[in-house]
Design a protein around this motif. Structure first.
Motif, mmCIF file in Angstrom:
data_model
loop_
_atom_site.group_PDB
_atom_site.id
_atom_site.type_symbol
_atom_site.label_atom_id
_atom_site.label_comp_id
_atom_site.label_asym_id
_atom_site.label_seq_id
_atom_site.Cartn_x
_atom_site.Cartn_y
_atom_site.Cartn_z
ATOM 1 N N ASP A 1 30.217 -30.290 -8.831
ATOM 2 C CA ASP A 1 29.764 -31.550 -9.428
ATOM 3 C C ASP A 1 29.371 -31.303 -10.876
ATOM 4 N N GLU B 1 21.482 -31.534 -0.677
ATOM 5 C CA GLU B 1 22.811 -31.042 -0.329
ATOM 6 C C GLU B 1 22.980 -29.652 -0.904
ATOM 7 N N SER C 1 25.456 -36.557 6.415
ATOM 8 C CA SER C 1 25.605 -36.707 4.969
ATOM 9 C C SER C 1 25.058 -38.061 4.529
ATOM 10 N N ASN D 1 30.270 -29.447 1.947
ATOM 11 C CA ASN D 1 28.893 -29.878 1.707
ATOM 12 C C ASN D 1 28.074 -29.917 2.988
ATOM 13 N N ARG E 1 31.698 -37.257 0.758
ATOM 14 C CA ARG E 1 31.552 -35.803 0.687
ATOM 15 C C ARG E 1 32.503 -35.120 1.657
ATOM 16 N N ASP E 2 32.980 -33.947 1.270
ATOM 17 C CA ASP E 2 33.826 -33.121 2.125
ATOM 18 C C ASP E 2 32.893 -32.307 3.016
#
Length: 176
Positions: A45, A124, A146, A156, A151-152
């Motif tokens: 990120d 996270e 999550s 994550n 998000r993958d």
């Protein structure tokens, strides 16, 4: 806050200082975090995607850990809603790891969230960030669904925990 027997002694030469999310040391440390994450996952990120105002008091806080006058760690907390705070951008430089700085930053941010009235805290990290996972688990965080869309989940890991909240009179006193 008490020292735990397994925790390395705190150095009188280490301190935490609140800074703007845009402070030069904060930016330098976040770029180092981004490089490290890119090395582990192939991507990361962009810390500049987070609005700096998210960490402005009274709804947020960003701190730098200095050791012997050198900025070696950072972390922030921001309120997501009246009950939920989020830890962001936790990082300790590789040369400063193993001294309990990550735990110290985390405890400070958790206290700020609790003082602000948050009853839960979320964060996270990546499944391959073994040091962070260990720190968070030892601090009482558990896996949770999550809370960030898209998000993958193979990369994550969302974590969270309940916070002790001061009574209302104490919270009002702390906000003055």
């Amino acid at each position: 806050m008490t020292n735990h027997p397994a925790e390395p002694p705190r150095s009188p030469h280490t301190n935490l200082a609140p800074v703007s999310y845009e402070h030069a040391d904060a930016r330098r440390l976040m770029r180092a975090l981004q490089r490290e994450q890119t090395g582990i996952y192939g991507f990361a990120d962009d810390p500049t995607d987070t609005p700096p105002a998210d960490f402005d008091p009274p709804h947020g806080l960003f701190v730098i850990a200095h050791h012997d006058g050198i900025a070696v760690g950072c972390g922030g907390v921001r309120l997501l809603d009246a009950d939920t705070a989020e830890i962001k951008r936790m990082y300790v430089a590789e040369t400063a790891r193993g001294r309990g700085l990550g735990r110290r930053i985390l405890e400070h941010l958790e206290q700020r969230a609790s003082d602000s009235g948050a009853t839960q805290i979320v964060l996270e990290t990546g499944w391959r960030n073994y040091g962070a996972l260990t720190l968070y688990r030892q601090a009482g965080y558990g896996s949770r669904p999550s809370y960030v869309p898209g998000r993958d989940l193979s990369v994550n890991c969302a974590m969270g925990k309940r916070l002790d909240v001061p009574d209302q009179a104490s919270a009002r006193f702390l906000q003055r």
